[in-house]
Design an enzyme around this catalytic site. Structure first.
Site, mmCIF file in Angstrom:
data_model
loop_
_atom_site.group_PDB
_atom_site.id
_atom_site.type_symbol
_atom_site.label_atom_id
_atom_site.label_comp_id
_atom_site.label_asym_id
_atom_site.label_seq_id
_atom_site.Cartn_x
_atom_site.Cartn_y
_atom_site.Cartn_z
ATOM 1 N N LYS A 126 0.863 -1.192 0.000
ATOM 2 C CA LYS A 126 0.000 0.000 0.000
ATOM 3 C C LYS A 126 0.892 1.232 0.000
ATOM 4 O O LYS A 126 2.024 1.170 0.475
ATOM 5 C CB LYS A 126 -0.861 0.015 1.269
ATOM 6 C CG LYS A 126 -2.127 0.822 1.130
ATOM 7 C CD LYS A 126 -3.243 -0.010 0.564
ATOM 8 C CE LYS A 126 -4.494 0.793 0.361
ATOM 9 N NZ LYS A 126 -5.642 -0.109 0.088
ATOM 10 N N ASP A 166 -7.102 4.326 -4.235
ATOM 11 C CA ASP A 166 -7.717 4.210 -2.911
ATOM 12 C C ASP A 166 -8.325 5.598 -2.666
ATOM 13 O O ASP A 166 -8.578 6.328 -3.644
ATOM 14 C CB ASP A 166 -6.651 3.822 -1.862
ATOM 15 C CG ASP A 166 -7.263 3.314 -0.555
ATOM 16 O OD1 ASP A 166 -7.646 2.137 -0.494
ATOM 17 O OD2 ASP A 166 -7.386 4.097 0.409
HETATM 18 N N1 GLU Z 1 -7.409 0.238 -2.558
HETATM 19 C C1 GLU Z 1 -8.204 -0.925 -2.836
HETATM 20 C C2 GLU Z 1 -8.209 -1.837 -1.626
HETATM 21 O O1 GLU Z 1 -8.202 -1.371 -0.515
HETATM 22 C C3 GLU Z 1 -7.830 -1.597 -4.138
HETATM 23 C C4 GLU Z 1 -6.409 -1.995 -4.294
HETATM 24 C C5 GLU Z 1 -6.036 -2.501 -5.702
HETATM 25 O O2 GLU Z 1 -6.885 -2.553 -6.581
HETATM 26 O O3 GLU Z 1 -4.855 -2.844 -5.852
HETATM 27 O O4 GLU Z 1 -8.291 -3.032 -1.723
#
Ligand code: GLU
Length: 453
Positions: A126, A166
């Site tokens: 992340k 996100d």
């Molecule tokens: N931010 C989203 C999550 O919390 C998607 C992450 C992604 O698609 O890599 O899962």
């Protein structure tokens, strides 16, 4: 907690005393793993736990950019590459003033197990920045994104680490990030997901988190012989996840009566139908306005400004059958959970990451509320990101129908897996335990196979 898990928790409290969100996510996870750790065949699992709470790599960097007036600005950029046992690091980027190392570590930790539950080959990561896109012009956002990816580009790649969106990072930002990445690398690869379907993105990716959330919740209701038909629902947030949660709930015959943003919430007892939802999409995705405008456009709705002094979150005070927190972490406190229980809520499914506090989760479990934790319930977004990676690798694009079918299959599979895992390990009905244990075992076994790295 048993000695092994308690010691581990004390260690992170000692090593990183200020990382409260990370501690909260680890605490919830250890509480579940605690129930099985002594029964596991090898003492080696204890050693894997040590490794799981330590990111493989945490990158912090400065992001210099200039405003439209030419004023020099600086923000902090992050990427936590948590775990690559199951595939390239995968997870979104969050642009929000609250972003710090604790937030990014908690999100990367959660992402590792969420991605494991999807059954696809994705590790966990992340990233993001404390940059606030609110009130910034398109060209300011573009310059910021270009500067951010200029540094991040050296740490990512289609087989290394694949970021996505996100909070604060949607289609516009992914476009700017991708364009600059392509210039720097001189290659057109699937290094970012959430791209436009015009140039390498997957159909249904914008819809995926919200649709997936409702698919999983529908499977839970189905097990109880119920459906969404005629159910009243509370949804918080008004971004991508909330919008497509409302869209799918409407299509299944439910009535959604709330939405919110950082300034307050709206209550519309007549329901946010598809026409009103179109208004919300334009308001939030195009004009980037406040949710209060909804109550001005539709007189049957009432607007409640957010209370400054904390206290109860207004969204969770209205009577309903189901609740979908889709805004951000810790938006359901113990007080909010008690308010929901008081109004006889049947089901809570988490669209945001860790929206319920540890006390809130306990209150739901103690009162027989069907509770779907984020790492299972909101996995639809990253699952379709995984499908976008597969489409990019094979250089073809699937139809929207095919992606949606796969998404439904994956969400039903996640639900069956966490329900059966909870039952198998003596926690029937506790899907938090089911998700943590199922997620943990898969990642831990892969790490053991790979030499405990
Ligand atoms: N931010 C989203 C999550 O919390 C998607 C992450 C992604 O698609 O890599 O899962």
């Amino acid at each position: 907690m048993r000695d092994v898990t308690a010691e581990l928790f004390q260690k992170i409290q000692k090593d990183d005393p200020n990382q409260t969100e990370f501690q909260q996510a680890v605490h919830e996870f250890l509480n579940s793993v605690d129930k099985i750790i002594d029964d596991l065949p090898h003492v080696v699992y204890h050693k894997v736990l040590d490794r799981l709470i330590e990111p493989e790599r945490a990158i912090m960097f400065r992001v210099p950019w200039t405003t439209d007036e030419g004023i020099l600005q600086i923000n902090r950029g992050f990427r936590v590459q948590m775990n690559s046992a199951l595939g390239p690091y995968k997870g979104g980027l969050r642009f929000h003033p609250s972003v710090n190392l604790s937030i990014v570590k908690f999100l990367a930790f959660e992402q590792t197990f969420k991605n494991s539950l999807t059954g696809l080959q994705m590790g966990g990561g992340k990233g993001g920045s404390n940059f606030d896109p609110k009130g910034k012009s398109d060209s300011e956002v573009m310059r910021f994104c270009q500067s951010f990816i200029t540094e991040l580009s050296r740490h990512i790649g289609a087989d290394t680490d694949v970021p996505a969106g996100d909070i604060g990072v949607g289609g516009r930002e992914i476009g700017y990030l991708f364009g600059q990445y392509k210039r720097l690398r001189n290659e057109f690869t699937g290094t970012l997901t959430g791209k436009s379907p015009l140039w390498g993105g997957s159909y249904i990716r914008p819809e995926a988190t919200g649709y997936g959330l409702v698919y999983l919740a529908a499977a839970m209701l189905h097990d109880k012989g119920e459906s969404f038909e005629g159910k009243t629902c509370l949804v918080s947030g008004s971004g991508n996840v909330a919008q497509y949660t409302v869209e799918k709930l409407n299509s299944l015959g439910a009535k959604v009566v709330t939405l919110s943003d950082s300034t307050g919430c709206i209550y519309d007892p007549s329901g946010i139908d598809d026409k009103k939802l179109r208004y919300v999409k334009t308001l939030k995705n195009v004009t980037r306005g406040r949710i209060s405008a909804y109550a001005e456009a539709f007189k049957e709705a009432e607007y409640f400004p957010r209370k400054e002094n904390g206290g109860a979150n207004q969204v969770w005070t209205f009577a309903a059958d189901c609740a979908f927190p889709c805004a951000t972490q810790n938006e359901i406190s113990a007080t909010d959970a008690r308010n929901l229980v008081k109004s006889n809520i049947k089901l809570v499914a988490e669209g945001a990451n860790m929206p319920t506090t540890l006390e809130g989760v306990d209150i739901f479990h103690d009162n027989g509320v069907l509770f779907a934790p984020a790492k299972a319930a909101n996995a639809g977004g990253v699952a379709v990101s995984g499908l976008e990676m597969a489409q990019n690798s094979s250089r073809i694009q699937w139809t929207a129908e095919k992606v949606d079918q796969q998404l439904q299959r994956i969400m039903k599979g996640i639900y069956a897996n966490i329900r059966d895992t909870a039952k198998h390990y003596g926690s029937e009905g506790n899907l938090v335990d089911g998700a943590n244990i199922a997620g943990f075992l898969k990642v831990a076994n892969a790490m053991i196979d790979q030499g405990y790295v």
